[in-house]
Design an enzyme around this catalytic site. Structure first.
Site, PDB file in Angstrom:
ATOM      1  N   LYS A 127     -17.790 -24.966  55.605  1.00 50.08           N
ATOM      2  CA  LYS A 127     -17.639 -25.071  56.976  1.00 50.08           C
ATOM      3  C   LYS A 127     -16.247 -24.367  57.527  1.00 50.08           C
ATOM      4  CE  LYS A 127     -15.677 -27.233  60.479  1.00 50.08           C
ATOM      5  NZ  LYS A 127     -14.486 -27.400  60.734  1.00 50.08           N
ATOM      6  N   ASP A 145     -20.758 -28.503  60.599  1.00 49.14           N
ATOM      7  CA  ASP A 145     -19.990 -29.699  60.605  1.00 49.14           C
ATOM      8  C   ASP A 145     -20.836 -31.025  60.918  1.00 49.14           C
ATOM      9  OD1 ASP A 145     -20.900 -29.411  63.368  1.00 49.14           O
ATOM     10  OD2 ASP A 145     -18.995 -29.627  63.974  1.00 49.14           O
TER      11      ASP A 145
END
Length: 217
Positions: A127, A145
DNA sequence: CTCCCGATAT
DNA sequence: ATATCAGGAG
């Protein structure tokens, strides 16, 4: 550069994309930064923390420490105190110091421009790596996310909960050139409408395309 | 899987 | 009081 096969995107997925593109034409990270290194640190700090809280923390932090070398040298307690309000401060302090050391030792103090290199850094997962790759280097990547994961499931773009599987499901149905912006659009959308706790379904512009169990009337 | 952990909204 | 916030490591 591989192009997505049109038959891999159904009409609903394409409509979701088009509506989000029209709604949020210009998107960029909400994290404040003045260098690739600053964005890397800010993104590590953003774990389980709002971007607003990170932006309230980083100016004072980067005023004192602004290079990987400076982070390597600073005592742990000093760094912990500077980033305390972002939560998980003991882990984040250790990660950032180890990350800075790795940058100096293995990458000449520069933030590397590939996913494979970035994820070798302490505290940096896919991420965080994809945030930096997209914003700094313009390299396509889906940023999974908490918002992207939640909304992708609500809109039935994936049925997985594992972030990596969600990332690959989205890569299969979103054109590569839009991977970064699509992720950011879902994040904007997640903050304003498709919230975790009390989604604004009655006012939502994707309501007619959503069959989520979480949908409110 | 668990742990890390402060700030904010509900 | 409790869930949630631009997750990652062990």
């Amino acid at each position: 550069m591989k192009s997505i096969k049109p038959d891999k995107q159904d009409a609903r997925t394409r409509e979701i994309r088009m509506i989000l593109n029209a709604r949020y034409p210009d998107v960029k990270t909400q994290l404040d930064y003045k260098s690739p290194f600053q964005l890397l640190v800010a993104t590590i700090l953003s774990a389980q923390c709002t971007d607003r809280q990170v932006n309230a923390t980083t100016p004072k932090l980067f005023e004192k420490l602004n290079t990987p070398e400076a982070f390597v040298d600073v005592p742990n307690e000093t760094l912990e105190a500077l980033i305390r309000s972002t939560g998980f401060y003991k882990n984040k302090s250790r990660h950032i110091k180890n990350c800075a050391a790795a940058l100096v030792e293995r990458f000449g103090g520069q933030v590397p421009a590939s996913l494979d290199d970035l994820v070798t850094l302490p505290g940096v997962g896919r991420k965080t790596a994809n945030v930096v790759l997209g914003a700094v280097f313009g390299i396509p990547g889906i940023v999974v996310d908490t918002h992207v994961a939640r909304i992708s499931r609500r809109l039935d773009l994936t049925r997985h909960t594992d972030p990596v599987k969600i990332e690959f499901d989205l890569m299969a149905v979103i054109p590569e050139t839009e991977w970064n912006d699509f992720s950011l659009r879902l994040i904007y959308f997640g903050r304003l409408f498709c919230k975790a706790r009390k989604p604004e379904c009655p006012d939502c512009f994707l309501n007619h395309l959503c069959y989520s169990e979480d949908k409110r009337t």
